[in-house]
Design a protein around this motif. Structure first.
Motif, PDB file in Angstrom:
ATOM      1  N   THR A   1       3.158   5.096   3.762  1.00 46.37           N
ATOM      2  CA  THR A   1       2.622   3.976   4.527  1.00 46.37           C
ATOM      3  C   THR A   1       1.836   3.015   3.643  1.00 46.37           C
ATOM      4  N   LYS A   2       1.093   3.541   2.684  1.00 48.66           N
ATOM      5  CA  LYS A   2       0.248   2.661   1.866  1.00 48.66           C
ATOM      6  C   LYS A   2       1.079   1.731   0.974  1.00 48.66           C
ATOM      7  N   ARG A   3       2.380   2.007   0.824  1.00 51.97           N
ATOM      8  CA  ARG A   3       3.247   1.154   0.007  1.00 51.97           C
ATOM      9  C   ARG A   3       4.002   0.115   0.835  1.00 51.97           C
ATOM     10  N   LEU A   4       3.782   0.112   2.150  1.00 43.16           N
ATOM     11  CA  LEU A   4       4.446  -0.867   3.000  1.00 43.16           C
ATOM     12  C   LEU A   4       3.836  -2.254   2.792  1.00 43.16           C
ATOM     13  N   ASP A   5       4.588  -3.268   3.180  1.00 43.08           N
ATOM     14  CA  ASP A   5       4.192  -4.646   2.895  1.00 43.08           C
ATOM     15  C   ASP A   5       2.874  -5.027   3.556  1.00 43.08           C
ATOM     16  N   PHE A   6       2.671  -4.629   4.820  1.00 43.89           N
ATOM     17  CA  PHE A   6       1.461  -5.066   5.512  1.00 43.89           C
ATOM     18  C   PHE A   6       0.210  -4.433   4.909  1.00 43.89           C
ATOM     19  N   VAL A   7       0.337  -3.197   4.377  1.00 45.95           N
ATOM     20  CA  VAL A   7      -0.808  -2.576   3.712  1.00 45.95           C
ATOM     21  C   VAL A   7      -1.067  -3.253   2.369  1.00 45.95           C
ATOM     22  N   THR A   8       0.010  -3.555   1.653  1.00 49.72           N
ATOM     23  CA  THR A   8      -0.145  -4.278   0.384  1.00 49.72           C
ATOM     24  C   THR A   8      -0.785  -5.633   0.607  1.00 49.72           C
ATOM     25  N   ALA A   9      -0.395  -6.322   1.674  1.00 50.65           N
ATOM     26  CA  ALA A   9      -0.977  -7.622   1.988  1.00 50.65           C
ATOM     27  C   ALA A   9      -2.463  -7.502   2.310  1.00 50.65           C
ATOM     28  N   ALA A  10      -2.833  -6.441   3.023  1.00 53.81           N
ATOM     29  CA  ALA A  10      -4.248  -6.245   3.356  1.00 53.81           C
ATOM     30  C   ALA A  10      -5.077  -6.017   2.103  1.00 53.81           C
ATOM     31  N   ARG A  11      -4.543  -5.219   1.174  1.00 53.34           N
ATOM     32  CA  ARG A  11      -5.273  -4.990  -0.078  1.00 53.34           C
ATOM     33  C   ARG A  11      -5.354  -6.274  -0.900  1.00 53.34           C
ATOM     34  N   THR A  12      -4.297  -7.071  -0.881  1.00 53.93           N
ATOM     35  CA  THR A  12      -4.272  -8.312  -1.656  1.00 53.93           C
ATOM     36  C   THR A  12      -5.315  -9.300  -1.150  1.00 53.93           C
ATOM     37  N   THR A  13      -5.545  -9.311   0.167  1.00 53.78           N
ATOM     38  CA  THR A  13      -6.526 -10.238   0.742  1.00 53.78           C
ATOM     39  C   THR A  13      -7.955  -9.743   0.606  1.00 53.78           C
TER      40      THR A  13
END
Length: 314
Positions: free
Chosen positions: A192-204
Motif C-alpha cells: 500500500t505504501k508504494r501506491l500513487d496516492f500514498v506517494t503523493a501524500a508523502r510528496t506534499t
C-alpha cells in the motif's frame, strides 16, 4: 416574450442532487446483514451479549451460594431436587445461574483481550510494513521467536512469578497474540505504501504518522477486523484451557472456562456441570467464527461468490 429555454445540463435546470454514497463501514455491515451467515452470527452475538448484561435479573439462584445438601443434583427436568434448571455442581451451586454470570466474564475477557491484541498488532504491523528494512526485520524476527515458544510455558512461568489473576491473564493474551495481526498485514502495508496516492501524500509533505493513520490504515483494516472477530472465540477457548491448568480465573470469580475446570474432577457424578458450560463456550465460538466468515465475504464479495460455486475455495 422571453424565449429562453433551459436545456438539460444548463445551470437553470432543476435536478435532484445525487445521493451520497454510503460509507464503507455501512456498506460492509449491509453485506454482512444481507448474508444468512451474517444474520445468524449477529443475532447469536446480540442474544449472548443481552443475556450476559441481564444475568443478574435472569438468575434463579445465587450463583456463589453453596448448598451442601443439594450437591450434584441433576437438572429439574431429570428429576433433580432444588429447582435447578441445569442441575447443581459438586458444591451445590446452581449451574444455570453460574452459566449466565460466567458468560459475562468470558465475553468481557474475549472482547477486551481481542481488541487490545488487534490494536497492538495493527500498530506493530504498520511500523513493520512501513519501515521494512530495520523495524520490520526486527519485529518479524521477534514474531518468529515468539511462535517457537509455547504459550502454556510462558503462562505457567508468569503465574508462578506474579500469581494467577484475570488482569495478568488478559495482559499476557493481548501481548502474545499481536504476531498474528502483524504478520498478516505487514506485506499489505508494504504494497500500500508504494501506491500513487500514498506517494503523493508523502510528496506534499505529509508526516509518516499522517500517512500511516490517514492513508494506509483504512486499507488494511479489513484483515484486522476479520481476525478480531475470530479471535474473540479463540481467546475464550484459551482462557478455558488455562483455567483447566489453574492459571485462569481464580475464586471467588468464575467464568465458563473455570466452571469446566471445577467440574472435571466429578464428571461421573455431575456431567451436567461440565457439559452445559461447554455448550455455552461452543455457542460463543460458533457465533464469532460465523461472523468472521461473513466479514470475510463482505470485504471480498468476489471471494464469497467464487466459494459458493467452488467449495474448495472455502
Amino acid at each position: 416574450m422571453n424565449g429562453a429555454k433551459t436545456t438539460p445540463g444548463s445551470t437553470g435546470s432543476q435536478q435532484a442532487p445525487a445521493p451520497r454514497s454510503a460509507s464503507r463501514s455501512r456498506e460492509i455491515m449491509g453485506r454482512v446483514w444481507a448474508s444468512p451467515t451474517g444474520k445468524i452470527s449477529l443475532v447469536m452475538i446480540a442474544a449472548l451479549v443481552l443475556i450476559a448484561c441481564l444475568a443478574d435479573q435472569l438468575v434463579t439462584h445465587n450463583p456463589t451460594a453453596q448448598v451442601l445438601g443439594q450437591t450434584n443434583q441433576p437438572p429439574s427436568w431429570m428429576g433433580g431436587e432444588g429447582g435447578h434448571l441445569l442441575g447443581s455442581d459438586p458444591l451445590g451451586r446452581d449451574v444455570f445461574s453460574r452459566i449466565l454470570v460466567g458468560l459475562r466474564l468470558s465475553l468481557l475477557i474475549g472482547f477486551l483481550t481481542a481488541t487490545a491484541t488487534a490494536l497492538i498488532g495493527l500498530t506493530l504491523g504498520l511500523l513493520a510494513g512501513y519501515y521494512e528494512r530495520f523495524v520490520g526485520g526486527f519485529l518479524m524476527r521477534v514474531a518468529d521467536i515468539q511462535f517457537a515458544v509455547p504459550f502454556a510455558a510462558v503462562g505457567i512461568a508468569l503465574a508462578a512469578f506474579a500469581g494467577p489473576s484475570v488482569v495478568l491473564l488478559m495482559a499476557v493474551l493481548a501481548f502474545w497474540g499481536w504476531t498474528n495481526y502483524a504478520r498478516t498485514i505487514v506485506s499489505l502495508v508494504g504494497r500500500t505504501k508504494r501506491l500513487d496516492f500514498v506517494t503523493a501524500a508523502r510528496t506534499t509533505g505529509a508526516s509518516p504518522v499522517r500517512v500511516l493513520v490517514r492513508h494506509i490504515t483504512p486499507n488494511v483494516l479489513g484483515p484486522v477486523i476479520i481476525l478480531w472477530s475470530t479471535s474473540v472465540g479463540t481467546l475464550i477457548l484459551v482462557e478455558s484451557s488455562l483455567s483447566l491448568l489453574g492459571l485462569g480465573v481464580q475464586p471467588p470469580g468464575f467464568s465458563l472456562g473455570s466452571m469446566l475446570a471445577d467440574a472435571q474432577k466429578t464428571l461421573r457424578l455431575s456431567w451436567w456441570a461440565a457439559v452445559f458450560p461447554g455448550m455455552g463456550i461452543t455457542l460463543v465460538v460458533i457465533a464469532f467464527n460465523l461472523l468472521g466468515d461473513a466479514l470475510r465475504d463482505a470485504f471480498n464479495p468476489a471471494l464469497g461468490s467464487m466459494s459458493e460455486h467452488d467449495p474448495e475455495l472455502t
